[in-house]
Design a protein around this motif. Sequence first.
Motif, PDB file in Angstrom:
ATOM      1  N   ARG A 316       0.829  -1.206   0.000  1.00  0.00           N
ATOM      2  CA  ARG A 316       0.000   0.000   0.000  1.00  0.00           C
ATOM      3  C   ARG A 316       0.871   1.267   0.000  1.00  0.00           C
ATOM      4  O   ARG A 316       0.700   2.150  -0.847  1.00  0.00           O
ATOM      5  CB  ARG A 316      -0.929  -0.019   1.221  1.00  0.00           C
ATOM      6  CG  ARG A 316      -1.872   1.149   1.259  1.00  0.00           C
ATOM      7  CD  ARG A 316      -2.913   1.007   2.362  1.00  0.00           C
ATOM      8  NE  ARG A 316      -3.671   2.241   2.486  1.00  0.00           N
ATOM      9  CZ  ARG A 316      -3.278   3.262   3.230  1.00  0.00           C
ATOM     10  NH1 ARG A 316      -2.162   3.189   3.925  1.00  0.00           N
ATOM     11  NH2 ARG A 316      -4.008   4.361   3.280  1.00  0.00           N
ATOM     12  N   SER A 317       1.794   1.367   0.930  1.00  0.00           N
ATOM     13  CA  SER A 317       2.607   2.587   0.992  1.00  0.00           C
ATOM     14  C   SER A 317       3.466   2.740  -0.264  1.00  0.00           C
ATOM     15  O   SER A 317       3.663   3.858  -0.759  1.00  0.00           O
ATOM     16  CB  SER A 317       3.470   2.627   2.257  1.00  0.00           C
ATOM     17  OG  SER A 317       3.992   1.373   2.530  1.00  0.00           O
ATOM     18  N   MET A 318       3.941   1.621  -0.808  1.00  0.00           N
ATOM     19  CA  MET A 318       4.727   1.696  -2.049  1.00  0.00           C
ATOM     20  C   MET A 318       3.872   2.228  -3.196  1.00  0.00           C
ATOM     21  O   MET A 318       4.319   3.053  -3.991  1.00  0.00           O
ATOM     22  CB  MET A 318       5.250   0.305  -2.427  1.00  0.00           C
ATOM     23  CG  MET A 318       6.346  -0.220  -1.557  1.00  0.00           C
ATOM     24  SD  MET A 318       7.938   0.560  -1.843  1.00  0.00           S
ATOM     25  CE  MET A 318       8.308   0.002  -3.488  1.00  0.00           C
ATOM     26  N   ALA A 319       2.623   1.751  -3.275  1.00  0.00           N
ATOM     27  CA  ALA A 319       1.746   2.170  -4.376  1.00  0.00           C
ATOM     28  C   ALA A 319       1.443   3.673  -4.263  1.00  0.00           C
ATOM     29  O   ALA A 319       1.491   4.402  -5.267  1.00  0.00           O
ATOM     30  CB  ALA A 319       0.453   1.358  -4.354  1.00  0.00           C
ATOM     31  N   ILE A 320       1.169   4.143  -3.051  1.00  0.00           N
ATOM     32  CA  ILE A 320       0.857   5.569  -2.878  1.00  0.00           C
ATOM     33  C   ILE A 320       2.087   6.416  -3.207  1.00  0.00           C
ATOM     34  O   ILE A 320       2.013   7.417  -3.926  1.00  0.00           O
ATOM     35  CB  ILE A 320       0.349   5.846  -1.441  1.00  0.00           C
ATOM     36  CG1 ILE A 320      -0.978   5.120  -1.213  1.00  0.00           C
ATOM     37  CG2 ILE A 320       0.211   7.341  -1.178  1.00  0.00           C
ATOM     38  CD1 ILE A 320      -1.460   5.097   0.215  1.00  0.00           C
ATOM     39  N   ILE A 348      -0.652  17.495   3.814  1.00  0.00           N
ATOM     40  CA  ILE A 348       0.719  16.966   3.793  1.00  0.00           C
ATOM     41  C   ILE A 348       0.877  15.881   4.857  1.00  0.00           C
ATOM     42  O   ILE A 348       1.450  14.820   4.614  1.00  0.00           O
ATOM     43  CB  ILE A 348       1.743  18.111   4.012  1.00  0.00           C
ATOM     44  CG1 ILE A 348       1.751  19.022   2.786  1.00  0.00           C
ATOM     45  CG2 ILE A 348       3.139  17.552   4.284  1.00  0.00           C
ATOM     46  CD1 ILE A 348       2.694  20.192   2.879  1.00  0.00           C
ATOM     47  N   GLY A 349       0.322  16.161   6.035  1.00  0.00           N
ATOM     48  CA  GLY A 349       0.403  15.177   7.127  1.00  0.00           C
ATOM     49  C   GLY A 349      -0.252  13.861   6.730  1.00  0.00           C
ATOM     50  O   GLY A 349       0.274  12.782   7.015  1.00  0.00           O
ATOM     51  N   HIS A 350      -1.387  13.938   6.032  1.00  0.00           N
ATOM     52  CA  HIS A 350      -2.087  12.714   5.604  1.00  0.00           C
ATOM     53  C   HIS A 350      -1.223  11.935   4.604  1.00  0.00           C
ATOM     54  O   HIS A 350      -1.148  10.716   4.667  1.00  0.00           O
ATOM     55  CB  HIS A 350      -3.438  13.047   4.973  1.00  0.00           C
ATOM     56  CG  HIS A 350      -4.400  13.642   5.958  1.00  0.00           C
ATOM     57  ND1 HIS A 350      -4.865  12.939   7.046  1.00  0.00           N
ATOM     58  CD2 HIS A 350      -4.965  14.867   6.039  1.00  0.00           C
ATOM     59  CE1 HIS A 350      -5.673  13.711   7.753  1.00  0.00           C
ATOM     60  NE2 HIS A 350      -5.749  14.892   7.160  1.00  0.00           N
ATOM     61  N   LEU A 351      -0.619  12.693   3.669  1.00  0.00           N
ATOM     62  CA  LEU A 351       0.218  12.018   2.665  1.00  0.00           C
ATOM     63  C   LEU A 351       1.433  11.366   3.331  1.00  0.00           C
ATOM     64  O   LEU A 351       1.836  10.259   2.968  1.00  0.00           O
ATOM     65  CB  LEU A 351       0.679  13.007   1.592  1.00  0.00           C
ATOM     66  CG  LEU A 351      -0.424  13.528   0.666  1.00  0.00           C
ATOM     67  CD1 LEU A 351       0.137  14.526  -0.334  1.00  0.00           C
ATOM     68  CD2 LEU A 351      -1.082  12.363  -0.091  1.00  0.00           C
TER      69      LEU A 351
END
Length: 360
Positions: A316-320, A348-351
């Motif tokens: 998930r984090s890689m895809a985002i 920005i915090g969410h990203l």
Amino acid sequence: MSEVVVVGGGLAGGGAAIRLARAGLAVHLLEREREPVDKICGEFLSIEAQRALDRLGADLDQLGASRISTLRLAWGSRRIEASLPFVARGLGRKRLDAALLDLAERTGAKIDRGVAVRAVEPGRLVTTRGDLAPTVTFAASGKHDVRGISRDVAGCDTDYVGFKVHLRLPVRARADLDGKVDVILFEDGYAGLQLIEDGIANLCLLITKRRLSAIGGTWRAVFEMLLREPYAAMLADAEEIFARPLTIAGVPYGYLHRDSTDDRVFRLGDQAAVIPSFCGEGMAIALRSAALAASVVVEGGDAAAYHAMLRRDLRRSMAIATTLQRCGRTALPRHLLLGLLRIHPDAIGHLIRATRVAAC
Ligand SMILES: Cc1cc2nc3c(=O)[nH]c(=O)nc-3n(C[C@H](O)[C@H](O)[C@H](O)COP(=O)(O)OP(=O)(O)OC[C@H]3O[C@@H](n4cnc5c(N)ncnc54)[C@H](O)[C@@H]3O)c2cc1C
């Protein structure tokens, strides 16, 4: 007793050696460099990386790591500022990696510095000091592929060239940067700037091959181009500490290891996954993979099971992160994204949260 041979003494290799030695396994780590060296890295330690280091016994305060709580994102004459969702730390890799290898040695791992692995073959490692026949191999050679187990990087974004220098900033510029990480976007690239230990600033920058060649192909040309960015102008009076910058090309952003051809070879760190650098999460992934691989080996599992678990954890984090990197490279999505962040800096915090990996 069966032996695990770890190829590479970066964060992934060092972290794995500590965990395996603690569990009572025989560990032999081979690091090609004789002495600790500087490495190309933004040197931004996320909260996940900090937690993992803490579990390994590394004391970031004692090592002199800086504290960073604010992100400043600049493009042209615009800049937005946002609080990070955690306090990050800044620490040079030369110091950090050396501390981890020392810890591994004290925990009982056998560390051989100045020994390079030339090839990994089924059941055999060819090294500059003769052959080894480990029961299990941990491939933790980072950005450098080893013959016999090269990464399949088809489809990855390999178009960036990276540069890194350490700088001594004038007093006012250093005070201004204290507690912050600056990300400065420019045409076809970006730079990250932050303080690390001893008040030194680390400047790490990525630029596409096309742009690099268009501006002359040299570090001097890149640095002068950066100085033309309004929020980088204060670097004009900085003193470069390295004799020459560290450089790297062809980092396979978006790489996530898939198929295991050999159940005894576990891939760790950048040999397992390469998240875009702007996330500042590569070190956390290296440490997480080290912890996971060590626990799988201790429990008698194989490399295929480990790789499947790691892939699931990181997908998930890689895809985002790779989607964000792609957006950043194309004018319209970049324009829309920066416009959105200007109106809602909190996004920005969410990203940042969305591109974190689970702590180990
Ligand atoms: C430009 C850039 C900026 C980055 N910024 C950040 C950041 O700010 N924060 C963050 O968390 N991550 C960042 N990263 C990612 C991070 O640097 C890596 O993910 C991390 O270093 C991976 O650790 P590793 O242990 O897998 O590899 P490495 O740290 O590369 O260690 C590999 C080790 O293996 C050794 N080795 C290599 N080949 C052999 C061989 N054949 N035999 C024996 N030894 C060998 C090397 O000498 C090295 O010590 C950045 C990456 C880049 C490219």
